[in-house]
Design a protein around this motif. Structure first.
Motif, PDB file in Angstrom:
ATOM      1  N   LEU A  29       0.794  -1.231   0.000  1.00 60.50           N
ATOM      2  CA  LEU A  29       0.000   0.000   0.000  1.00 60.50           C
ATOM      3  C   LEU A  29       0.829   1.285   0.000  1.00 60.50           C
ATOM      4  N   VAL A  30       2.094   1.204   0.461  1.00 59.11           N
ATOM      5  CA  VAL A  30       2.893   2.429   0.536  1.00 59.11           C
ATOM      6  C   VAL A  30       2.944   3.183  -0.798  1.00 59.11           C
ATOM      7  N   PRO A  31       3.194   2.477  -1.931  1.00 61.21           N
ATOM      8  CA  PRO A  31       3.220   3.216  -3.192  1.00 61.21           C
ATOM      9  C   PRO A  31       1.915   3.977  -3.456  1.00 61.21           C
ATOM     10  N   PHE A  32       0.791   3.403  -3.011  1.00 65.23           N
ATOM     11  CA  PHE A  32      -0.480   4.076  -3.272  1.00 65.23           C
ATOM     12  C   PHE A  32      -0.623   5.328  -2.416  1.00 65.23           C
ATOM     13  N   TYR A 382      -3.336  -5.333  -9.009  1.00 63.22           N
ATOM     14  CA  TYR A 382      -3.860  -5.966 -10.213  1.00 63.22           C
ATOM     15  C   TYR A 382      -4.959  -5.115 -10.826  1.00 63.22           C
ATOM     16  N   ALA A 383      -5.597  -4.325  -9.960  1.00 59.12           N
ATOM     17  CA  ALA A 383      -6.689  -3.467 -10.421  1.00 59.12           C
ATOM     18  C   ALA A 383      -6.158  -2.141 -10.946  1.00 59.12           C
ATOM     19  N   THR A 384      -4.843  -1.987 -10.984  1.00 59.91           N
ATOM     20  CA  THR A 384      -4.237  -0.713 -11.353  1.00 59.91           C
ATOM     21  C   THR A 384      -3.419  -0.891 -12.631  1.00 59.91           C
ATOM     22  N   PRO A 385      -3.536   0.056 -13.559  1.00 58.81           N
ATOM     23  CA  PRO A 385      -2.711  -0.051 -14.765  1.00 58.81           C
ATOM     24  C   PRO A 385      -1.224  -0.070 -14.412  1.00 58.81           C
ATOM     25  N   GLY A 386      -0.448  -0.827 -15.180  1.00 63.69           N
ATOM     26  CA  GLY A 386       0.985  -0.962 -14.924  1.00 63.69           C
ATOM     27  C   GLY A 386       1.698   0.380 -14.862  1.00 63.69           C
ATOM     28  N   THR A 387       1.297   1.320 -15.729  1.00 63.76           N
ATOM     29  CA  THR A 387       1.933   2.634 -15.734  1.00 63.76           C
ATOM     30  C   THR A 387       1.727   3.330 -14.399  1.00 63.76           C
ATOM     31  N   VAL A 388       0.511   3.193 -13.859  1.00 61.17           N
ATOM     32  CA  VAL A 388       0.202   3.863 -12.597  1.00 61.17           C
ATOM     33  C   VAL A 388       0.998   3.213 -11.466  1.00 61.17           C
ATOM     34  N   VAL A 389       1.082   1.884 -11.462  1.00 66.69           N
ATOM     35  CA  VAL A 389       1.901   1.203 -10.456  1.00 66.69           C
ATOM     36  C   VAL A 389       3.335   1.724 -10.555  1.00 66.69           C
ATOM     37  N   ALA A 390       3.810   1.888 -11.780  1.00 65.14           N
ATOM     38  CA  ALA A 390       5.186   2.339 -11.969  1.00 65.14           C
ATOM     39  C   ALA A 390       5.394   3.735 -11.399  1.00 65.14           C
ATOM     40  N   ARG A 434       2.024  -5.484  -8.440  1.00 67.14           N
ATOM     41  CA  ARG A 434       1.107  -5.571  -9.565  1.00 67.14           C
ATOM     42  C   ARG A 434       0.408  -6.935  -9.622  1.00 67.14           C
ATOM     43  N   PHE A 435       1.146  -8.012  -9.334  1.00 65.27           N
ATOM     44  CA  PHE A 435       0.591  -9.345  -9.594  1.00 65.27           C
ATOM     45  C   PHE A 435       0.363 -10.189  -8.352  1.00 65.27           C
ATOM     46  N   LEU A 436       0.505  -9.598  -7.153  1.00 60.96           N
ATOM     47  CA  LEU A 436       0.278 -10.369  -5.935  1.00 60.96           C
ATOM     48  C   LEU A 436      -1.114 -10.993  -5.935  1.00 60.96           C
TER      49      LEU A 436
END
Lengths: 552, 348
Positions: A29-32, A382-390, A434-436
């Motif tokens: 959750l920290v990245p969020f 997983y519910a977040t686009p890869g770009t946003v996770v990045a 992303r894939f947990l």
């Protein structure tokens, strides 16, 4: 360990479990939190603009896309799962395994392949014109594939295995007695499917469908190729074209909230559906034999999605790669990229599957509501686009790196530099977040199938919790765990946007290499990298089809 | 039996993870000889011949990373620990963004000042153009189009005949921003709506697809960058692309009261560059006669240095008359251009 040491430790181990799960959730959750911070500055007039010009259309297009992909994946996924479970026809076993193959191909590769194959100057239309006797595309051509329908088709035929896999497993587990009861009450096989098998498999369809839809929602590659402007594409252009990171972060958070709400609702709707089997093996359905034309038709129908989702794009890549390897050979950069791809994906999978098991196992003791909350939060990536996770992970790891560097420099006189970013750990972190969900979901549904009476029996026999895990649960869920490991591995291997932004200098994976070639427009060179991504993904997917071959 | 295999499994897992961790930690410990780190939004393969030539003549090794989107975010996050020395981009909006965000440092270099015209570098030396590319019109040979103005693309006679990539792509937002700078936002909106009404297919794909679509009779005219013409017609992109390149006529368009819209590829030295001296040497090398010639040969771009040779395939497109608008004027309208694209639903 001795008996004496065990009692006092048990308490600690339960607390440890709570602690572990908190730490794991924190890591996810920290990245969020950083994403929220990025959104905070606000972006003047953004929402007025979005509400007026962007959201209505993008939301509508996204809804159409998701409905289309959802419908297609359900029809193909459950239809074929039933066909393969309830009937026996030529090549059934082979086709059953092959139905998972599209999992190995990234959607952007399939989209690109079809764009080229179906283009007015591509091989399909040229052959058609030759047959029909037309001179050139000015005289006759088919409607353009770049459309919503094209995008739905590509995504549907690539993503249906997400529905097929759990539904097929559930059909295989369903007790034949239920089906036979239906039959004795005068239902035909088709009626049995619609009235008994399908309603009973709702949990499996829901799980598979939510994965497929999240994949579709977060897809940028296929949507961009096909010219479909989804919400995810809007986030992207707000960030990149208008350099408006706060605005992009706000849209991303709004979308994420919506997806999480939907996921929770889906779980809530299924709250009464527990489908743990009796400990005894249920008698499986005996497939009815289809002979002659019916059998051939069944084989053909089953072969179509395999051909569309895998066969045609794979043949296209083979052809393109062969055209390239012949004159130019294979560049050593590709082998280096292959190596780092395998390294990143396997390391992230090992960590992810372990964490997924820990989370799913801890959740088993929680109440339904808090379990749902924990699992949903763990699945947020997983519910977040890869770009946003990045873009969320970037400040997280860089912040950590800089604090660590400062601290070490203070103590030892020389800093560590950018440890996580410089070592590739940032990429692993991104894959993990992303894939947990894949690992947690796999472990959770596997554990859910184990009746609690098993725990009680083990406890009665005096097995402490840890022994119960190692000796009772793990052996029973080994196959399901391996299956989710395979899924996570393949997902990591195909990942592009986070890898592109977070990898260390000088390191390429197959996906970034392919993207580079595509950016340069030398698609033929990219074909070799694309072929490798698919080939490396093939082996685990074939393993997966063996693992889920649950016929006794 | 079960117990043994589980233990074996777990210890094997521990050993594997230890190995993987060790390998990953070893990655950054690569040689720290004379080197320079390049962060680029341009695919490094395109400039590899230049970088190799630089290493050969100076002995300085170039480590590069291709960061497509998020270059600014990555630099911001890395802060003063960033290993980045040289930042290279292919769009002036992106290039000036880096300076606006305080991620670059001013460079005083007589070599750079002498080689690059004053309007193609930052006033304090925060950024430098290295090459130019023109936004040109690809047309079906059947049209025998000799000249065209950007304004004409909205002409209803092209209804259902125009192909162009996403309006949100930096190449197009730069063109629209230039249009706004020339004619104002209201006129630009009318113009965009006109082009939108003319589109033969969704605004998507790349510039080369425009040529391919013209060959496939999907459309008759389209917009693309000049160097793609060189990439296609030289055969560098393979035999398929050679056919696309040969299927089109290329016209250098102009604004009605102006010239051809150009974008640039350029570079800056990163604010916290650990190898500042090597970074400056790389920039100076990139504007040398040798490198400018290589730029034109390898990338089919217009060299930034006056008098440097242009590739024959590009020279054949005719004399380039660059639009006189100052770059800063165009960049200022970029966000407005992007909002217009949304407003008229250009990409839908």
């Amino acid at each position: 360990m001795s008996d004496g040491a065990r009692r006092p430790r048990r308490r600690v181990s339960i607390d440890l479990q709570t602690l572990t799960i908190s730490v794991l959730l924190l890591i996810v959750l920290v990245p969020f939190a950083f994403l929220v911070a990025a959104a905070a500055p606000g972006s003047p007039d953004l929402w007025t603009h979005l509400v007026r010009y962007v959201l209505p259309a993008a939301a509508f297009d996204t809804a159409v896309l998701l409905s289309g992909v959802g419908l297609l994946t359900i029809v193909i996924g459950t239809g074929l799962a039933w066909l393969v479970t309830a009937y026996n026809f030529p090549a059934r076993r082979l086709l059953d395994g092959c139905l998972l193959l599209p999992l190995a191909v990234p959607t952007y590769i399939v989209a690109y392949a079809y764009l080229d194959i179906l283009h007015p100057v591509g091989p399909a239309q040229e052959a058609l014109r030759w047959v029909l006797g037309y001179e050139g595309p000015r005289e006759w051509r088919l409607p353009d594939v770049r459309s919503m329908a094209g995008c739905v088709g590509v995504l549907g035929f690539v993503l249906y295995p997400y529905v097929y896999l759990p539904t097929r497993a559930l059909f295989a587990m369903q007790s034949a007695s239920l089906i036979e009861t239906g039959r004795t009450l005068g239902l035909t096989r088709t009626q049995t499917f619609f009235r008994i098998a399908l309603p009973l498999s709702r949990p499996a369809i829901a799980v598979g469908l939510s994965l497929a839809l999240m994949e579709a929602l977060n897809d940028i590659g296929a949507a961009e190729f096909m010219g479909v402007r989804t919400l995810t594409v809007s986030i992207y252009s707000t960030w990149v074209t208008r350099s408006d990171l706060p605005g992009a972060a706000q849209i991303a958070l709004a979308m994420l909230t919506l997806v999480l709400a939907l996921l929770l609702m889906e779980r809530w709707a299924r709250r009464h559906q527990r489908y743990a089997n009796d400990a005894q093996h249920p008698r499986p359905i005996v497939p009815a034999r289809l002979a002659g034309a019916a059998g051939a038709a069944a084989s053909l129908v089953t072969a179509v999605p395999i051909a569309v989702g895998f066969g045609v794009p794979f043949a296209y890549l083979l052809h393109a790669a062969a055209a390239r390897i012949g004159p130019n050979g294979v560049s050593p950069a590709i082998f280096a990229a292959l190596q780092s791809t395998l390294l990143f994906a396997s390391a992230a999978t090992a960590v992810g599957v372990t964490a997924g098991l820990v989370i799913a196992y801890s959740v088993r003791r929680l109440s339904g509501r808090s379990a749902a909350a924990v699992v949903t939060l763990a699945s947020i990536g997983y519910a977040t686009p890869g770009t946003v996770v990045a873009i969320a992970i970037l400040p997280t790891v860089a912040g950590f790196d800089r604090v660590l560097d400062g601290a070490v420099a203070l103590l030892a006189g020389r800093g560590t530099g950018l440890l996580l970013l410089g070592s590739g750990m940032a990429v692993l972190y991104a894959y993990f977040v992303r894939f947990l969900a894949v690992a947690v979901g796999g472990a959770e549904s596997a554990l859910a199938k184990l009746p609690r009476s098993l725990d009680d029996a083990a406890a009665t026999l005096g097995a402490p919790p840890r022994q119960r895990v190692w000796h009772v649960h793990l052996p029973l869920i080994r196959r399901a765990m391996a299956a989710s490991a395979v899924l996570m591995f393949v997902d990591c291997m195909k990942e592009l946007p986070a890898t592109l932004l977070l990898r260390p200098i000088g390191v390429e994976t197959l996906a970034t290499l392919l993207y580079g070639e595509a950016a340069r427009g030398t698609y033929e060179d990219g074909a070799i990298a694309a072929l490798l991504i698919v080939s490396v993904g093939l082996a685990p997917v074939l393993v997966l089809s063996r693992l889920t071959d649950s016929r006794p | 039996m079960v117990r043994r295999s589980m233990l074996d499994g777990s210890s094997r897992f521990v050993r594997c993870s230890a190995l993987v961790t060790a390998l990953l930690l070893a990655l950054p410990l690569a040689a720290r000889a004379q080197e320079v780190n390049l962060y680029t939004t341009r695919e490094p393969g395109l400039i590899q011949p230049l970088l190799d030539a630089f290493t050969k003549s100076t002995g300085i090794k170039v480590n590069s990373i291709f960061v497509k989107d998020g270059l600014a975010e990555r630099l911001t996050a890395e802060g003063d620990k960033s290993p980045a020395d040289v930042l290279m981009t292919v769009d002036f909006g992106n290039l000036l963004d880096l300076t606006d965000k305080g991620l670059t440092q001013p460079i005083q270099s007589g070599v750079l000042q002498k080689a690059i015209p004053a309007n193609l570098r930052g006033a304090k030396g925060e950024w430098f153009a290295l090459s130019l590319r023109a936004r040109v019109v690809y047309a079906s040979k059947a049209l025998a189009l000799k000249s065209v103005a950007y304004e004409d693309l909205a002409d209803p006679r092209w209804k259902g005949k125009v192909c162009i990539r996403s309006g949100q792509h930096p190449y197009n937002t730069a063109l629209i921003a230039a249009y706004i700078a020339h004619h104002g936002e209201a006129a630009a909106e009318t113009w965009l709506r006109g082009i939108k009404a003319n589109l033969a297919r969704p605004a998507t794909g790349g510039d080369r697809e425009v040529a391919k679509d013209i060959m496939g009779a999907v459309c008759d005219v389209g917009v693309g960058n000049s160097y793609y013409v060189g990439l296609m017609r030289s055969g560098a992109g393979g035999p398929e692309q050679l056919k696309w390149g040969q299927a089109i006529d290329v016209v250098l368009p102009a604004f009605r009261q102006g010239g051809t819209q150009v974008n640039l590829s350029g570079a800056s030295v990163a604010k916290h560059a650990p190898h500042r001296a090597e970074a400056v040497r790389l920039l100076e090398y990139l504007v040398s006669d040798e490198a400018q010639k290589l730029y034109a040969e390898a990338n089919y771009e217009y060299p930034v240095k006056p008098g440097a040779p242009i590739h024959p395939l590009i020279a054949a497109l005719g004399p380039l008359k660059v639009d006189a608008l100052p770059i800063a004027d165009i960049v200022r309208h970029r966000a407005a251009a992007s909002r217009l694209v949304d407003k008229v639903g250009f990409d839908r």
